[in-house]
Design a protein around this motif. Structure first.
Motif, short mmCIF file in Angstrom:
data_model
loop_
_atom_site.label_atom_id
_atom_site.label_comp_id
_atom_site.label_asym_id
_atom_site.label_seq_id
_atom_site.Cartn_x
_atom_site.Cartn_y
_atom_site.Cartn_z
N SER B 9 29.17 24.17 72.06
CA SER B 9 30.15 25.10 71.51
C SER B 9 31.51 24.88 72.17
N SER B 10 32.57 25.20 71.43
CA SER B 10 33.90 25.09 72.02
C SER B 10 34.21 26.32 72.88
N MET B 216 44.46 30.19 79.57
CA MET B 216 45.35 31.07 78.82
C MET B 216 45.27 30.65 77.35
N MET B 230 51.83 29.02 70.14
CA MET B 230 51.38 28.57 71.44
C MET B 230 52.48 28.75 72.46
N GLY B 231 52.16 29.31 73.59
CA GLY B 231 53.15 29.53 74.64
C GLY B 231 53.60 30.98 74.72
N GLY B 256 44.31 29.24 87.74
CA GLY B 256 44.05 28.13 86.83
C GLY B 256 42.68 28.28 86.19
N ASN B 257 42.34 27.29 85.38
CA ASN B 257 41.04 27.28 84.71
C ASN B 257 40.10 26.41 85.55
N GLU B 259 36.56 24.94 87.53
CA GLU B 259 35.20 24.57 87.14
C GLU B 259 34.19 25.53 87.77
#
Lengths: 335, 425
Positions: B9-10, B216, B230-231, B256-257, B259
């Motif tokens: 899945s995305s 985000m 976007m933004g 941040g994103n 892991e």
């Protein structure tokens, strides 16, 4: 030195936000017409609009200079073709007060009459101070190219893809046909031959689609056509940068002086300076354009078609002629 | 037989959900003596794939088929299977995701199959989601609750990770760390969360910081047709931060994103998990679920799936009342700040983690599935008129199904989702 306070004032605060809000409501001041549709579509997804305090768009969208005067500044995502066309349409700013930003590598294109109204940008990686670094050392190399613009990078291909030479890459490619010209007989086999030629430069190529691409900080990318004639600021690059990916050509922010930074994501900013670096190569290109070719009044440019934005047949909408495009490709290829 | 999507899945949360459910079902085979097999379908599955699947179901005399993914939708396969006139029909278990309402037209397409052609159980991830689905159904039977499992072998509390994480973040002694994980989006009331935190700082003398980790996004509010370039979210994030007192701005950190390993580190390092999301798809909440498995007390909006967590871990979860009206769905700022102030100190992380494990770990969910398979003979009886009205909103107005004439949420949306407000206790 650029006035730091000026850019903060122009991009932040209620007045700036109100202007940006109006800018993004194009139907209020810059209604989309067939010219916008044709070229916007041809360059998709690179031309997809995105939000920024710098108000990015393409100069082909400009219907009149007066419409720009309500903004302190706008940013032109243009490559050479559209920027040159802009100066041909509008040889001088007239009463325009708006500051226009173009890519620093196109500073040599700006005529003297316009130089007071132009400043220059480049994208830089600038990480928000609290971002945690990724310890996962696996890097994915991503090459982005427009197969419909093969001419632009076929010459000197090896030099252009040098950062990834011999490496394993993911390839994100686009193949668009200009609306109204889809009945033309494109040589599609050329693309397959090119892909075969391309594969000789890398250890492996994995094709990836735009819808599959999730981005992330483990991506290092090279958007080849951002050095081309159509655009310098691609939505694809912006999307990747906003997810933490790295543009391998972007300069480090620590090396930059004499300008101001406007952040557009936690990972990247635009560096703005009021003077572009000039060197012998840019002077030579400038001389070629203005002294030898005598832009905008030289013979090469007099036969350019008048732009009729009311034309309905997409086939008959030509923002630039084929010789004009070829000339831009030639100028762009000069060192 | 367990059916899932071939491709990943995305949605990050759905990736975890499906893989954890897969493990839970797989363990049924090892621990609970069920014979379990798996089949992957892709979104572009052909009739050939459906034929293969239906042959397997027949030949292997499959008694139950569990659908554990949100894509592909089972509708096409059900219609195909119905046409096969099977002599032995399996019982279907559909694990519902947050997009159940969004996909109501697809469910409508197989409404009669669900009601009368097959024995069906709809498995909701939370009690509030079950209430919502029941409000759209003829009866309450055949609608059960089994939470999405969390991998406890990965997410658990570790004291040395806590020290390591706090050192990495540069946390001062006595400083409280509030953590949000998940998408940073308009849909998750992030701006409200920042403002509530700032108000809490003004009201208390606490030394604290609010950390965010996750991607985000600029997904607007599709249900009322609000899109964003976007933004745009990052712009509003910056504007919000710059509106805070300067001394508070430096206490909001976007990490941040990250892991999964880092995520676990930060769950252990933090003191509280916070989310004020009132997103219409908040059927469960993988982020607070992971947080609880790491023994992290939670401050959550009293909305949707979040309220189930208070039922599972009463001492570890505090809920904040939400305001739902035509223009807004979010907790009141003052109540949210009060929520921050009222969070308990001194809860033993290990105890909270253990409590969570009893309800939402993979082995716990495994047991719930086994019980459902063996004890419960009640099946879904079909959708009601309200459901058909719901699906027609999407069919007739797919780009803004719940938009009122004034541009906000219409009455039908408010009527539907008022069930999501409030706690269970």
């Amino acid at each position: 030195m650029t006035d730091v306070t000026k850019w903060q004032k122009w991009t932040h605060g209620n007045s700036a936000n109100e202007e940006t809000n109006i800018f993004n409501r194009k139907s209020m001041w810059c209604e989309v017409d067939r010219v916008d549709e044709k070229y916007g579509e041809f360059l998709r997804p690179h031309s997809t609009p995105y939000f920024s305090r710098l108000r990015p768009f393409f100069s082909y969208e400009i219907k009149s200079l007066d419409s720009l005067n309500q903004f302190t500044h706008v940013l032109l995502r243009d490559g050479l073709v559209f920027l040159l066309k802009f100066f041909q349409r509008f040889p001088d700013p007239g009463h325009l007060q708006t500051i226009l930003l173009c890519h620093k590598d196109l500073a040599w294109v700006v005529p003297e009459s316009w130089q007071g109204q132009f400043q220059y940008y480049e994208r830089v990686q600038q990480l928000d101070s609290h971002l945690v670094s990724s310890e996962n050392g696996v890097v994915k190399n991503l090459l982005i190219l427009d197969l419909h613009s093969l001419d632009e990078f076929r010459e000197n291909l090896e030099k252009k893809i040098l950062p990834f030479k011999g490496e394993k890459i993911e390839l994100l490619s686009f193949y668009n046909i200009m609306r109204g010209e889809d009945i033309d007989n494109y040589d599609r086999a050329e693309i397959l031959e090119f892909k075969e030629e391309l594969s000789k430069h890398f250890s492996s190529i994995e094709n990836i689609s735009w819808s599959e691409l999730q981005g992330g900080s483990h991506y290092h990318f090279l958007n080849l056509n951002e050095e081309g004639v159509f655009y310098r600021d691609s939505f694809v690059s912006h999307t990747l940068l906003s997810s933490g990916a790295k543009d391998i050509r972007a300069r480090k922010v620590e090396t930059l002086e004499g300008g101001d930074l406007v952040s557009v994501s936690p990972y990247h900013s635009f560096f703005i300076s009021d003077k572009a670096e000039e060197n012998n190569d840019s002077k030579a290109k400038r001389d070629q354009l203005f002294k030898i070719l005598k832009f905008p009044s030289g013979d090469m440019f007099l036969s350019e078609p008048q732009i009729d934005r009311a034309v309905e047949d997409y086939f008959k909408i030509n923002y630039y002629s084929e010789p004009f495009l070829k000339l831009c490709q030639y100028l762009n290829s000069l060192p | 037989m367990v059916i899932k999507k071939k491709e990943r899945s995305s949605w990050r949360s759905c990736q975890s959900i499906t893989s954890n459910l897969e493990v839970a079902y797989s363990n049924l085979g090892k621990v609970e003596n069920f014979e379990v097999s798996f089949f992957g379908l892709s979104e572009s599955s052909s009739f050939d794939d459906f034929h293969q699947l239906s042959q397997k179901i027949q030949n292997e005399e499959i008694s139950h088929v569990a659908w554990i993914d949100h894509y592909p939708h089972p509708g096409q396969f059900l219609r195909y299977l119905k046409s096969q006139n099977l002599t032995r029909k399996p019982t279907f278990l559909f694990h519902l995701f947050g997009d159940f309402v969004l996909h109501s037209p697809m469910w409508k397409g197989v409404a009669s199959a669900l009601a009368s052609d097959f024995k069906v159980k709809l498995i909701c991830a939370s009690y509030k989601q079950a209430e919502l689905v029941k409000s759209l159904s003829e009866g309450e039977e055949g609608i059960d609750v089994i939470p999405f499992p969390v991998d406890d072998s990965f997410f658990h509390y570790n004291a040395s990770l806590r020290e390591e994480g706090r050192a990495e973040l540069g946390v001062a002694p006595g400083e409280k760390v509030f953590l949000y994980t998940g998408r940073l989006s308009y849909q998750k009331n992030i701006i409200d969360l920042i403002k509530a935190f700032s108000l809490y700082l003004k009201l208390s003398n606490d030394k604290a910081r609010l950390c965010f980790t996750g991607p985000m996004d600029d997904l607007g509010i599709p249900y009322i047709g609000k899109e964003a370039l976007m933004g745009t979210f990052y712009f509003h994030w910056q504007e919000c931060l710059s509106s805070l007192p300067p001394e508070h701005q430096s206490l909001i950190h976007y990490l941040g994103n990250v892991e999964q390993e880092k995520l676990k580190l930060f769950y252990c390092a933090a003191d509280y998990y916070v989310s004020l999301s009132c997103h219409n798809d908040e059927d469960y909440g993988m982020s607070p679920a992971e947080a609880l498995m790491c023994g992290l007390p939670c401050l959550l909006s009293a909305w949707g799936g979040f309220s189930s967590f208070q039922k599972y871990c009463p001492k570890g979860v505090r809920l904040v009342d939400v305001e739902l009206n035509d223009s807004r769905q979010a907790p009141l700022l003052a109540k949210a700040a009060q929520g921050f102030l009222s969070l308990e100190n001194g809860l033993k992380r290990e105890d909270l983690a253990e409590r969570a494990k009893e309800e939402i770990s993979i082995p716990a969910v495994e047991k719930k599935i086994a019980k459902l398979l063996t004890e419960d003979e009640k099946y879904f009886s079909g959708f009601n008129a309200k459901f058909y009205k719901l699906s027609s909103q999407f069919i007739s107005n797919p780009t803004s199904p719940f938009r009122s004439a004034k541009g906000g949420y219409n009455h039908f949306y408010l009527e539907l989702y008022e069930l999501y407000c409030g706690g269970l206790l």
